[in-house]
Design a protein around this motif. Sequence first.
Motif, PDB file in Angstrom:
ATOM      1  N   UNK A   5       0.838  -1.201   0.000  1.00  0.00           N
ATOM      2  CA  UNK A   5       0.000   0.000   0.000  1.00  0.00           C
ATOM      3  C   UNK A   5       0.871   1.248   0.000  1.00  0.00           C
ATOM      4  N   UNK A   6       1.962   1.138   0.746  1.00  0.00           N
ATOM      5  CA  UNK A   6       2.889   2.264   0.786  1.00  0.00           C
ATOM      6  C   UNK A   6       3.471   2.532  -0.602  1.00  0.00           C
TER       7      UNK A   6
ATOM      8  N   UNK B  82       1.651   9.606  -5.566  1.00  0.00           N
ATOM      9  CA  UNK B  82       2.241  10.938  -5.358  1.00  0.00           C
ATOM     10  C   UNK B  82       3.106  11.338  -6.550  1.00  0.00           C
ATOM     11  N   UNK B  83       3.934  10.399  -7.026  1.00  0.00           N
ATOM     12  CA  UNK B  83       4.809  10.722  -8.164  1.00  0.00           C
ATOM     13  C   UNK B  83       3.996  10.957  -9.433  1.00  0.00           C
ATOM     14  N   UNK B  84       2.988  10.115  -9.624  1.00  0.00           N
ATOM     15  CA  UNK B  84       2.131  10.283 -10.803  1.00  0.00           C
ATOM     16  C   UNK B  84       1.473  11.661 -10.770  1.00  0.00           C
ATOM     17  N   UNK B  85       0.945  12.048  -9.607  1.00  0.00           N
ATOM     18  CA  UNK B  85       0.280  13.355  -9.514  1.00  0.00           C
ATOM     19  C   UNK B  85       1.269  14.476  -9.796  1.00  0.00           C
ATOM     20  N   UNK B  86       2.491  14.338  -9.252  1.00  0.00           N
ATOM     21  CA  UNK B  86       3.478  15.408  -9.433  1.00  0.00           C
ATOM     22  C   UNK B  86       3.878  15.551 -10.899  1.00  0.00           C
ATOM     23  N   UNK B  87       4.150  14.411 -11.550  1.00  0.00           N
ATOM     24  CA  UNK B  87       4.663  14.500 -12.914  1.00  0.00           C
ATOM     25  C   UNK B  87       3.577  14.722 -13.952  1.00  0.00           C
ATOM     26  N   UNK B  88       2.338  14.571 -13.590  1.00  0.00           N
ATOM     27  CA  UNK B  88       1.277  14.826 -14.575  1.00  0.00           C
ATOM     28  C   UNK B  88       0.607  16.163 -14.320  1.00  0.00           C
ATOM     29  N   UNK B  89       1.177  16.967 -13.413  1.00  0.00           N
ATOM     30  CA  UNK B  89       0.473  18.196 -13.034  1.00  0.00           C
ATOM     31  C   UNK B  89       0.372  19.195 -14.186  1.00  0.00           C
ATOM     32  N   UNK B  90       1.299  19.119 -15.129  1.00  0.00           N
ATOM     33  CA  UNK B  90       1.264  20.065 -16.242  1.00  0.00           C
ATOM     34  C   UNK B  90       0.614  19.483 -17.493  1.00  0.00           C
ATOM     35  N   UNK B  91       0.117  18.251 -17.337  1.00  0.00           N
ATOM     36  CA  UNK B  91      -0.492  17.616 -18.504  1.00  0.00           C
ATOM     37  C   UNK B  91      -1.774  18.341 -18.897  1.00  0.00           C
ATOM     38  N   UNK B  92      -2.136  18.232 -20.156  1.00  0.00           N
ATOM     39  CA  UNK B  92      -3.383  18.816 -20.621  1.00  0.00           C
ATOM     40  C   UNK B  92      -3.404  20.318 -20.371  1.00  0.00           C
TER      41      UNK B  92
ATOM     42  N   UNK C 202       1.404  10.688  -0.422  1.00  0.00           N
ATOM     43  CA  UNK C 202       2.443  10.676   0.611  1.00  0.00           C
ATOM     44  C   UNK C 202       1.894  10.112   1.922  1.00  0.00           C
ATOM     45  N   UNK C 203       0.657  10.501   2.248  1.00  0.00           N
ATOM     46  CA  UNK C 203       0.063   9.982   3.487  1.00  0.00           C
ATOM     47  C   UNK C 203      -0.040   8.457   3.439  1.00  0.00           C
ATOM     48  N   UNK C 204      -0.483   7.957   2.281  1.00  0.00           N
ATOM     49  CA  UNK C 204      -0.615   6.500   2.122  1.00  0.00           C
ATOM     50  C   UNK C 204       0.754   5.830   2.225  1.00  0.00           C
ATOM     51  N   UNK C 205       1.745   6.446   1.597  1.00  0.00           N
ATOM     52  CA  UNK C 205       3.094   5.860   1.616  1.00  0.00           C
ATOM     53  C   UNK C 205       3.630   5.788   3.044  1.00  0.00           C
ATOM     54  N   UNK C 206       3.471   6.864   3.793  1.00  0.00           N
ATOM     55  CA  UNK C 206       3.984   6.890   5.171  1.00  0.00           C
ATOM     56  C   UNK C 206       3.174   5.955   6.071  1.00  0.00           C
ATOM     57  N   UNK C 207       1.851   6.020   5.912  1.00  0.00           N
ATOM     58  CA  UNK C 207       1.004   5.187   6.770  1.00  0.00           C
ATOM     59  C   UNK C 207       1.243   3.706   6.504  1.00  0.00           C
ATOM     60  N   UNK C 208       1.434   3.347   5.234  1.00  0.00           N
ATOM     61  CA  UNK C 208       1.674   1.935   4.885  1.00  0.00           C
ATOM     62  C   UNK C 208       2.919   1.411   5.568  1.00  0.00           C
TER      63      UNK C 208
END
Length: 357
Positions: free
Chosen positions: A49-50, A57-67, A86-92
Amino acid sequence: MSTPENTPENEPQEGFVDPGLADHRPRRADVEPKANKRAERQVAALFGLSVVGTVIALWAYFTKDAGDGGDVATIQSVNMWIGLGIALAMAGIGFGAIHWAKTLMRDHEMVEERHELRSSDEAREGAIQNLKDGAEDSGIGSTGTKRRSVLKGSLITAVAIAPLAVLVPQIGNMGGDWNISKFRHTLWGPGVRLARDPDGELIKASDVTMGSVFHVIPEGLNDLDHHHKMVEKAKAVVLLVRLDPADMKPVAGREDWSFDGIIAYSKICTHVGCPVALYEQQTHHLLCPCHQSTFDVADGAKVVFGPAKRPLPQLPIAVDDEGYIVAQNDFDEPIGASYWDRLKGDGSSADVEEGSH
Ligand code: FES
């Protein structure tokens, strides 16, 4: 008759009996191979899950300028997904480690007798000697200075420039431009009509009923390309309210800056620049949600509470022939944090006292 020496209170108490440890109760995972396997899978799932969280998180960051990304709604959505990832990664990782420790790691009781808190003299001297030896070994001790001068220099350099990792992105966000005069001027100017944020619909004086609040941008802002729109909007946003003219305290030199109780102030807090947006109709107070600076709209937007040091800049407004509200001019002072108030538009020092206009 009892004497002070042999009263029950003074009689020697029996020693406290150590109850010892309770019987060891093995966990299910210790005695049931199936439970052990299940716990192992659960821990692996939490770590998995982490990984998913990190990927999100990485997908959201790198696709922020898409479209056509970059509008406010998209930025909010991207930030939300980065945060959730990030919350999921840390909590996992956290929950996985806890579950692992509680179910799979060795489970046995240990007894550690208390000992005197103060270390023995030998141990203290040994610790000091260890520190000295460590300093010598690392080359930063007195005799290792020459031997490790390169390491010392590189360490100091690394520590000294580390803050750049934070500062450079900030400078990048400012476009590398440190000329603060850009905070002095906004899109407002003579005759620029006031429009609703975000749709750009022009505002007539008749639209602004008593007690209403409008979030306002300059006409034409939405026609700019995305980058310039965001930069200019961040400086030009205004809050428009209508009060009973009888409630307004006149500010010298600004008698004609409002229209029939309709008054406009910069939305950028003069503390550190958060958007001031909470208006209380009864008291005419505007509240900044960041650090609770409160401005009195009926009294020149003076600070009545909080850390801000000067009033919100007022936008002089009027009404044109067609009934639309227009700016008479740009703000007559830099918008935003009070720091900018100390400099004129040309960057030279100004004799402007905090809290004055
Ligand atoms: S930014 Fe408004 S009170 Fe701090």
